[in-house]
Structures are given as structure tokens and as C-alpha cells.
Design an enzyme around this catalytic site. Structure first.
Site, PDB file in Angstrom:
ATOM      1  N   ASP A 133       0.906  -1.069  -0.092  1.00 27.06           N
ATOM      2  CA  ASP A 133      -0.111  -0.076  -0.093  1.00 27.06           C
ATOM      3  C   ASP A 133       0.624   1.200  -0.014  1.00 27.06           C
ATOM      4  O   ASP A 133       2.018   1.247   0.692  1.00 27.06           O
ATOM      5  CB  ASP A 133      -1.004  -0.119   1.240  1.00 27.06           C
ATOM      6  CG  ASP A 133      -1.870   1.145   1.450  1.00 27.06           C
ATOM      7  OD1 ASP A 133      -2.431   1.397   0.393  1.00 27.06           O
ATOM      8  OD2 ASP A 133      -1.849   1.993   2.154  1.00 27.06           O
ATOM      9  N   GLU A 154       1.191  -0.505  -5.167  1.00 21.58           N
ATOM     10  CA  GLU A 154       0.231   0.674  -5.334  1.00 21.58           C
ATOM     11  C   GLU A 154       1.213   1.866  -5.689  1.00 21.58           C
ATOM     12  O   GLU A 154       1.693   2.378  -4.402  1.00 21.58           O
ATOM     13  CB  GLU A 154      -0.854   0.480  -4.142  1.00 21.58           C
ATOM     14  CG  GLU A 154      -1.737   1.916  -4.520  1.00 21.58           C
ATOM     15  CD  GLU A 154      -2.468   2.412  -3.418  1.00 21.58           C
ATOM     16  OE1 GLU A 154      -3.193   3.250  -3.571  1.00 21.58           O
ATOM     17  OE2 GLU A 154      -1.938   2.477  -2.321  1.00 21.58           O
TER      18      GLU A 154
END
Length: 635
Positions: A315, A368
Site C-alpha cells: 500500500d 500501489e
């Protein structure tokens, strides 16, 4: 009288590895471990707290009295406190009471290495083991055949707390219940992988799991560790890979968490300009500290080892890479070369990826990452960060911007779609329509589509068809696969009742068939990250808002022809150039009546004529359905 027996699971070699940032199995040494010492059952505790002058284990077993069970500090300046406490059993709740050398500060902390945590809002750790008899040997031995970069990779992104609630009781489903409903649903719709939004323990539901306190514990909201293992086991039994969201980018400052752990900035960077994240009001790891690197990389490998995860989706990588991310002038300090890149993070991410790929066969890491940082998904041996894939955020943004436009204006914006092909093969891209696109007033994916009800759903089917035909792997957030009408609400279930309506049921059928097409047509996956796997036929027909291209596999016979009509106008006798003679067979049409379309389609076989067009020697005339993706093969 202290009731702690001197004992250690740590060797001198462990300490050397820990101090040098190279110990990637810390979970075997630190934390709480059920063992036997001299025939006595109990728990060995070990915790890193170098700024402490005393550390005690407190819990139900000693009435939370910090004078009863004080750990011993190691002599080797590692900052680790340890000891064996007899007769402590599995299921015991505990914390560490830490008295700091810094101004007499005391903290009560959950165990950073706890395998299990109390159910929020309670905050203690729970003594637990990780024994489980796995039944996924076949999957684990052959998963590289399902998890490779040249394989179909279609991901269903799930937030467990809001996928579905219990039908009669106002509560979450359990991991065991998910092992029936969720596994069957993902198998039915044909996704190859499921991605769980953070499953590690977190205190605050509105964070969706992205503010972690229990990095080594699956959240107890849905059950215990073995029950989550059972869910993973069932997914593997169904042939479905498991991706876990992993959050090494930041962590909350909750009193029982990692922040200010021993009265010092132990896990977080001491410089506020590097150690605090302004967007999420959370703390940032000190990636330059060796012991913190050992903690994080150990954590990544832990989920691959004990929970058989097939991939980690990392993330907020962009926030880690740049010192000035979400910071104004004066709020950040350049690196030693005067640049904005965080050199400690870059080094850490490379080492993380090297550790993952060198220790586990057939796994992937997925970033990401929303910037143009170079070579994110390229090997570290040639200067890359070493990820297997990277989310294609530019494609997501441009495509959704285009599809929100009324069809009459699309001829002026076709470059929004074709631009992606100028950089598609610079990384191993995954095309995401993720949770971030269905919150904060953005509407659901279906809710963004223009036109009346028929056009909205035709546009949605067109969007998904285009996504599956575009090079790259795929990701779709839960609910999008049946055209969820309203924005995602983490506090409630998806609107499953919508499946009683033909348009919504048609979208689900479309996604099921697209997943089948993706898995059975090698041209859609064998070269999905290679320029060799893609060729434009015509990208410049702006006036008609039509574009056409070829996807290629390893064999000539595998290639498929894709034509996209981005308006509701039915186009008759639409000619496209083709690479060779033969017959065109329509193998997919997003306007089919089974999906809720109008049923405009081509004859079973369309003759390819020896008529030059689009710079090719052959061509054929097609009937283009409204707002459609058409897929053909040449026979």
C-alpha cells in the site's frame, strides 16, 4: 519476587542478524511462544525496547500487576528483554508494561509480534500458536502455474467487513462462514485471485484496515488465526490465489500500538518531517534503522510462510518513495544528493522484494504506486525496485474520466484512452478499479456512467470489456462486478438484492464470461506485459469514437481482434484492416442480450476480403453494436 525464569530462544547469530537488519524470521524469536522449559509448560516472552529501564509482562494471569513478572534485559546491547513465565497458557491476554529511561515515561503496549489480538475495542495481545494442518499441498507445489506474469491474473478486491453481513443477526460473517459464501462466489464468477484489504489487526473500522497495530495477527473481528488459515485453505482448494494488502508505509499512534513504544521513537522516524504522515495523521517507519527493516521484512515473509499468501500488494508506495509527498516547502528535507527521493525507502523496498522472491517460489509483490518513478516492477539486478507488478493508476484515472463523458463528446477525447498505450509496457501493470474509486463522493463505478438506464449499463459493460482486452492484469472491487448502484459503505453489506434485476444480473454474467475469456484465450495473458503482444489496427477514428487492435499470444493462431464502439450509434459496414485472409468469428459481444444488451451481432463467420485497409492487405466489414466491445478470432 520476580517469577520470570531466565531463558532465551535467541542466539548470538540472531542478535547479529537483527542488528544488521538481516533477520527475516524474527517472528520465531520475538513475541510470545508456548514452550516447555525443564518439563514445565509456559510462555517465553521477548520484546525489543532499548530505551526501557524495566519491562514487565502484565495480564489476566497476574492481575495486570507490573511488579510480578519483570523480563530480563540481554547483556548484548540489543535492547531485547526476555524471559520464560511458567504455567501461562494459550488464550491468555497480556501486554508489556514499559518504564522508559526517557523522563520516567511508562507505556502499556500490545506485543508487536503477537499472533492474535483481543477483539476491538479491547487492545490486549493473546498468547496463541500457529499450528494448522494445511490441505493445499497441490496448490502450493504448482502455484507458479497460476501466479506467473504470463498467466491470467484477475483479482477480486474484498473488504471482509462489508462484503456480506449475516442474514439474520446484526454481525460480521466469520472466516468459517466466508469459506463457504465467499469462496463459492469467487469461483462462480471466475476470478483467479482474491485480494483482501488489510486483514492484520487494526483498531479503527473507518480506516478499512489501513491503520495497523497487530502486524502479525489476522483481525479477531472474524475469528482466530486458524480460522483465517482455513479460509485461505478453502480458496486454494478452489484454485483461487490469495493476495494480502500489506501496509509498511505508516501506522497509527494508538496508545497500545507501535508509536513511542518504549518512550522513544523506536519504530517511527524521529524527524517529524520523515516520521509523520500528514494525509493519514499517522506515523512513518524509520526505514534506515536496521532493526525496523528486520521487523518489516520478517512481517512480509511471515504471511507468506504461515498463511500461504500468494502475493503481497504493498500500500501507498508513492508516499514512501518521496520525501516531499503531501508536504509543502519547508516541511521536508532533501536527501544527501539534493533530491526528493527517500533513499532509505528505496533500499528497503529493494531488499524486501529480494527477500520475498528468494525465499518463496511462485509468489508476487504488487505496488500501489501512482507516480512515474522508474522501474518499479523491474528486477533489482538492473536497478529496479523489484516488484512483480504495479497498479496502473494513470489508466484508471484517464479511463474513468473518459467514460463519465456523454457519448456525443467522446470523439474529442479519444486520446484519453489511447494515451495509455504509450507507456503500458514500461512496467508490469495491473489495471485497477479499486475501493478508492467508489468512495468520498466519487460514486460507484456504475453510478459514474452517463445516459439513461440502458446506456449506463451498456457503458459499464463496455468499460469492463475494454479493461479485460487492454494489456495488463485486472482488479475489480467487490460490488462492481454486479453494478452496485451506490457508493461503497464500509459499515454495511453490498446490495446483493440488486441481482434480482436483469441489468445487474447481466453485468455479473458479463464479468463471469470475461474472466472465462481471459483465462482461455492465451493472447490475453501470455504477452500481457510485452509490446509483442499488442498491435493497433486503428486508434485514430475519433469521429466515430471507435478503436480497434490486436492482442497476440505465442502462436499466430492465438491472436484475437478487438473492436470498441464508444457511442450508442450502431455502425453498419464498418471496415477494419486485418493481418491475413480467412473468416472472422465473433467470440464475445458485450451487447449480447444475456448481458442486458440489444443483441446486435455479426454473422457467425465474416469473410475477410483481399482489400487493403488500415495499412494492411486484408479487411472485413463489421456490424458494430452500440456501446460495445466485440472480440473476434480468425479461422
Amino acid at each position: 519476587m520476580n517469577k520470570v525464569i531466565t531463558h532465551s530462544l535467541l542466539t548470538d547469530f540472531d542478535i547479529d542478524l537483527f542488528k544488521s537488519g538481516k533477520h527475516f524470521r524474527l517472528y520465531e524469536k520475538l513475541g510470545a511462544h508456548l514452550i516447555s522449559v525443564d518439563g514445565v509448560e509456559g510462555v517465553y516472552f521477548a520484546v525489543w525496547a532499548p530505551s526501557a529501564h524495566s519491562v514487565s509482562v502484565i495480564g489476566d494471569f497476574n492481575f495486570w500487576n507490573d511488579k510480578e513478572h519483570q523480563l530480563n534485559v540481554r547483556w548484548d546491547s540489543s535492547g531485547i528483554w526476555e524471559g520464560f513465565i511458567p504455567n501461562v497458557e494459550k488464550g491468555t491476554t497480556y501486554k508489556y508494561k514499559i518504564h522508559s529511561n526517557n523522563n520516567g515515561i511508562s507505556t502499556e503496549k500490545a506485543d508487536p509480534f503477537a499472533f492474535y489480538c483481543e477483539k476491538p475495542p479491547c487492545t490486549a495481545s493473546v498468547v496463541w500458536d500457529l499450528y494448522y494442518k494445511w490441505k493445499d499441498e497441490k496448490w502450493m507445489e504448482t502455484r507458479q502455474n497460476n501466479n506467473g506474469l504470463d498467466k491470467p491474473y484477475s483479482v477480486y478486491e474484498v473488504h471482509l467487513g462489508s462484503w456480506k453481513r449475516h442474514s439474520t443477526e446484526d454481525r460480521f460473517l466469520t472466516y468459517i462462514e466466508f469459506a463457504d459464501d465467499l469462496v463459492n462466489y469467487v469461483k462462480e464468477t471466475g476470478f483467479t485471485h482474491i485480494e483482501f484489504m488489510p486483514i492484520m489487526e487494526y483498531p479503527y473500522d473507518p480506516s478499512w484496515g489501513y491503520q495497523l497495530v497487530g502486524y502479525f495477527a489476522p483481525t479477531s473481528r472474524f475469528g482466530n488465526p486458524q480460522e483465517f488459515m482455513f479460509l485461505v485453505d478453502k480458496l486454494h482448494e478452489a484454485g483461487i490465489g490469495v493476495i494480502l494488502d500489506w501496509v509498511p508505509s505508516h501506522f497509527p499512534d494508538d496508545a497500545h500500538g507501535l508509536g513511542f513504544f518504549d518512550g522513544s521513537n523506536l519504530f517511527e522516524h524521529p524527524d517529524r518531517r520523515k516520521g509523520y504522515h500528514p494525509d493519514w495523521k499517522s506515523l512513518v517507519f524509520n526505514y534506515g534503522r536496521n532493526e525496523v527493516r528486520s521487523f518489516l521484512i520478517s512481517n512480509a515473509l511471515f504471511w507468506l510462510q504461515y498463511y500461504h499468501a500468494d502475493a503481497l500488494r504493498v500500500d501507498a508506495v508513492a508516499s514512501m518513495l518521496y520525501l516531499d509527498y503531501s508536504r509543502n516547502d519547508g516541511e521536508w528535507e532533501p536527501n544527501i544528493y539534493g533530491g526528493r527521493e527517500n533513499l532509505d525507502t528505496i533500499s528497503f523496498l529493494k531488499e524486501f522484494n529480494e527477500a520475498v522472491y528468494s525465499n518463496y517460489e511462485g509468489v508476487q509483490t504488487i505496488a500501489e504506486e501512482s507516480t512515474s518513478f522508474p522501474m518499479v516492477s523491474r528486477p533489482t539486478s538492473i536497478g529496479g525496485l523489484g516488484f512483480g507488478m504495479k497498479w496502473m493508476m494513470g489508466w484508471m484515472h484517464d479511463t474513468l474520466e473518459y467514460f463519465q463523458k456523454e457519448t456525443v463528446y467522446r470523439k474529442y477525447h479519444q486520446n484519453d484512452l489511447t494515451f495509455s498505450m504509450t507507456y503500458t509496457f514500461s512496467e508490469n501493470f495491473m489495471l485497477p478499479l479499486s475501493h478508492d474509486e467508489v468512495v468520498y463522493g466519487k460514486k460507484s463505478i456504475a453510478g459514474r456512467m452517463p445516459g439513461d438506464e440502458w446506456q449506463k449499463f451498456a457503458n459499464l459493460r463496455l468499460l469492463y470489456g475494454y479493461m479485460f482486452m487492454h494489456p495488463g492484469t485486472k482488479l475489480l472491487f467487490m460490488g462492481s462486478e454486479f453494478g452496485q448502484s451506490r457508493e461503497w459503505n464500509f459499515e454495511g453489506s453490498l446490495d446483493w438484492d440488486l441481482l434480482q434485476y436483469p441489468f445487474h444480473l447481466g453485468v455479473k454474467k458479463l464479468i463471469t464470461d470475461l474472466n472465462h475469456l481471459y483465462k482461455t484465450e492465451p493472447a490475453l495473458y501470455e504477452k500481457q506485459f510485452s509490446q509483442e503482444g499488442f498491435e493497433w489496427i486503428n486508434y485514430s477514428d475519433h469521429q466515430n469514437a471507435v478503436m480497434s487492435f490486436i492482442r497476440k499470444g505465442k502462436e499466430l493462431k492465438e491472436e484475437i481482434i478487438i473492436v470498441c464502439n464508444f457511442t450508442q450509434v450502431v455502425r453498419e459496414n464498418y471496415r477494419i484492416g486485418l493481418p491475413r485472409k480467412g473468416k472472422l468469428i465473433e467470440i464475445f459481444n458485450s451487447d449480447a442480450t444475456i448481458y442486458g444488451g440489444s443483441g446486435v451481432s455479426n454473422a457467425k463467420k465474416v469473410t475477410i476480403a483481399a482489400m487493403p485497409y488500415d495499412g494492411r492487405d486484408y479487411s472485413a466489414e463489421l456490424l458494430l453494436a452500440p456501446l460495445s466491445v466485440l472480440v473476434f478470432k480468425i479461422s
